[in-house]
Design an enzyme around this catalytic site. Structure first.
Site, PDB file in Angstrom:
ATOM      1  CG  MET A 142      -1.806   1.259   1.310  1.00  0.00           C
ATOM      2  SD  MET A 142      -2.772   1.338   2.837  1.00  0.00           S
ATOM      3  CE  MET A 142      -1.496   1.874   3.995  1.00  0.00           C
ATOM      4  CG  ASP A 144       0.499   7.978  -3.083  1.00  0.00           C
ATOM      5  OD1 ASP A 144       1.489   7.684  -2.404  1.00  0.00           O
ATOM      6  OD2 ASP A 144       0.570   8.555  -4.185  1.00  0.00           O
ATOM      7  NE  ARG A 254       3.027  10.999 -10.215  1.00  0.00           N
ATOM      8  CZ  ARG A 254       4.201  11.071 -10.838  1.00  0.00           C
ATOM      9  NH1 ARG A 254       4.240  10.946 -12.154  1.00  0.00           N
ATOM     10  NH2 ARG A 254       5.329  11.259 -10.174  1.00  0.00           N
ATOM     11  CD  GLU A 306       4.779  11.638  -6.634  1.00  0.00           C
ATOM     12  OE1 GLU A 306       4.823  10.803  -7.553  1.00  0.00           O
ATOM     13  OE2 GLU A 306       5.099  11.384  -5.461  1.00  0.00           O
TER      14      GLU A 306
END
Length: 564
Positions: A142, A144, A254, A306
């Site tokens: 796992m 974000d 993204r 990000e």
């Protein structure tokens, strides 16, 4: 007697079916096929993390490829198993990357001997470091947190997920739900890979009874896609008009974060594009108009930007007349470039009119949301109750996330935190406090630290806190009111051998005096907060046994057991 013999025979046959050795069709030194011959729910795939990836094309009964996954199939040992749900699959076409000649013949690989058909997959915890009151996946990798929203009394958490190994690969949206932000129930994967690419990070909004997800399709290029849920976020149907946003000028494009802007009466969307954030608007969530960009020369640019978020927070000042001020916060996660190496969350404060974000600070000012080593990809829940701004972070660091000493799963989320704003000097900062749900799990007072506890320390001008165990492992925290700093040293915290970047001391500014610290300990993590919200620090630790001794110089500690 005949019934007993028949029952015994059935058990033997079922056992043999479950553990029968599979027989591959070897086609070369890097290529094999496997026909699935048993009517079971799963094929349990053995994984060896140090090996190269095996690219597996999943074919149905008509030789149509319906899926492609990447798995580090075992060559000479088995680290753990992952389940492949057969669902009508007839053939696996397997090709290894890299040069296989140093590994022996493909037909002799351990994976063939240890693959198993099964109708069940055991997710019982096998990890001593798995947190007790932090969210983790049942198994697999796992990173974000994605698409978080609150609806009908339920908190929904999606996350970047690899169902086929405990290292980064095969990005899918995993899904968990909670009624209290502490106890989480695993749900089936929500959005899976397709021919536009892997499912990278994104967000969800609620629009009437629908839940609308926005995510990055990561194929040859990164594009933005949409999916709609009619059942409250359990399952999603992808939009036939995908992709909804594309670009040709940059490869890193993204992590769309969408939200309803009540002031401007439009939907807004912010996403990361290299080292800037791009802002869009829409009336219908389908057609998006580019409005502006933010980021040039502002803040830290040592890595790729990000996982953005953009939201308003209000500040009430006592003078004059309890005046309320609304400001907008832009979260910007960056990797690398964190204050102590690797990934971290920076933020900017200013104003937003639905088209353009204007930062109130000078361009070179950098503000960090958390000054620990293990706090990244922070985003907020959409539609949280009581106008709260609740966030979760990924509790790891890209410098070593794939190597931390767990195998069944990797990575946890931080405890939930509520955000606010405060003024110090000429600058406005974001305050971070543990969400009120953490008080609900505060149990009885105990005399010694346990592996799952909250430690409240009333501090003085100079305070030193040492958590230790009988193995000589320790974490040292120091508060200095003169220098207005808080430090945490984990260089001797336990297992630090898996990465040169792990042993370190982290330091945070306190923006004034701290009166009380709240420290959360949970098997593999320590999260420290100024009770007033002016400082937060999150660090992983991997002690060989729990810290069971505390020494406080210049302060008084009260320890509460965490009820989970």
């Amino acid at each position: 007697m005949k019934k007993r013999c028949l029952l015994t025979l059935m058990i033997v046959l079922l056992t043999c079916m479950a553990f029968a050795q599979v027989k591959p069709i070897v086609l070369g030194d890097r290529h094999a096929m496997l026909k699935l011959t048993q009517d079971s729910r799963y094929l349990l795939l053995p994984v060896q993390e140090t090996e190269d990836i095996a690219s597996i094309a999943v074919l149905d009964n008509y030789n149509n490829m319906v899926q492609r996954i990447n798995v580090k199939l075992s060559i000479d040992r088995v680290d753990y198993y992952v389940p492949f749900e057969i669902r009508g699959t007839a053939l696996l076409d397997i090709e290894w990357q890299g040069d296989r000649r140093q590994k022996g013949a493909v037909g002799d690989f351990v994976c063939w001997k240890d693959m198993k058909y099964s109708n069940e997959f055991d997710t019982t915890n096998r990890e001593k470091f798995r947190p007790a009151y932090h969210h983790t996946p049942l198994y697999g990798w796992m990173n974000d947190p994605n698409g978080m929203f609150y609806k009908d009394g339920v908190w929904h958490l999606y996350f970047q997920y690899n169902p086929y190994g405990s290292q980064w690969e095969n990005m899918t949206w995993g899904h968990s739900t909670s009624k209290d932000l502490v106890h989480w129930e695993a749900q089936p994967a929500a959005i899976e890979m397709d021919w536009l690419g892997s499912i990278f990070s994104g967000s969800c909004v609620t629009n009437g009874n629908d839940v609308v997800a926005f995510y990055t399709s990561a194929g040859h290029h990164q594009t933005q896609s949409m999916a709609v849920s009619k059942d409250g976020g359990r399952t999603f149907e992808k939009y036939s008009g995908n992709p909804i946003l594309t670009t040709s000028d940059i490869p890193d494009f993204r992590d769309p974060k969408a939200f309803w802007n009540e002031d401007a009466k439009v939907w807004n969307l912010i996403l990361a594009a290299g080292q800037e954030m791009r802002i869009y608007s829409s009336k219908d969530l389908k057609e998006w108009t580019y409005e502006s960009s933010f980021g040039k020369e502002y803040g830290n640019h040592s890595g790729v930007w990000e996982c953005p978020d953009l939201f308003p927070l209000t500040q009430t000042t006592k003078q004059p007349n309890n005046q309320t001020t609304k400001k907008w916060v832009l979260l910007c996660n960056i990797n690398p470039g964190g204050p102590f190496g690797g990934s971290a969350t920076q933020y900017f404060i200013g104003q937003f009119d639905g088209k353009k974000f204007t930062c109130e600070s000078m361009p070179k000012v950098t503000k960090w949301l958390d000054y620990g080593k293990d706090h990244y990809a922070t985003v907020s829940f959409y539609n949280a109750p009581e106008n709260r701004r609740v966030v979760l972070a990924w509790m790891s660091n890209w410098q070593y996330a794939n190597q931390v000493p767990t195998k069944q799963y990797r990575s946890a989320n931080s405890i939930p935190r509520d955000l606010g704003i405060f003024q110090y000097g000429e600058e406005t900062y974001v305050s971070v406090v543990p969400s009120k749900e953490m008080l609900a799990v505060r149990g009885q007072k105990v005399k010694k630290p346990t592996e799952t506890c909250e430690i409240v320390v009333d501090v003085k001008n100079q305070t030193e806190i040492i958590l230790s165990n009988t193995k000589g492992e320790e974490v040292v925290m120091r508060y200095d009111t003169t220098k207005q700093t808080f430090k945490m040293d984990r260089t001797k915290s336990g297992d630090v051998s898996f990465s040169e970047a792990f042993p370190c001391e982290t330091k945070a500014p306190t923006y004034g005096q701290i009166k009380q610290l709240r420290i959360f300990v949970d098997r593999c993590s320590i999260e420290a907060f100024d009770a007033d919200g002016k400082m937060a620090m999150t660090n992983l630790v991997f002690p060989s046994e729990p810290y069971n001794t505390i020494k406080v110089n210049g302060g008084k500690a009260t320890i509460y057991q965490i009820e989970n």
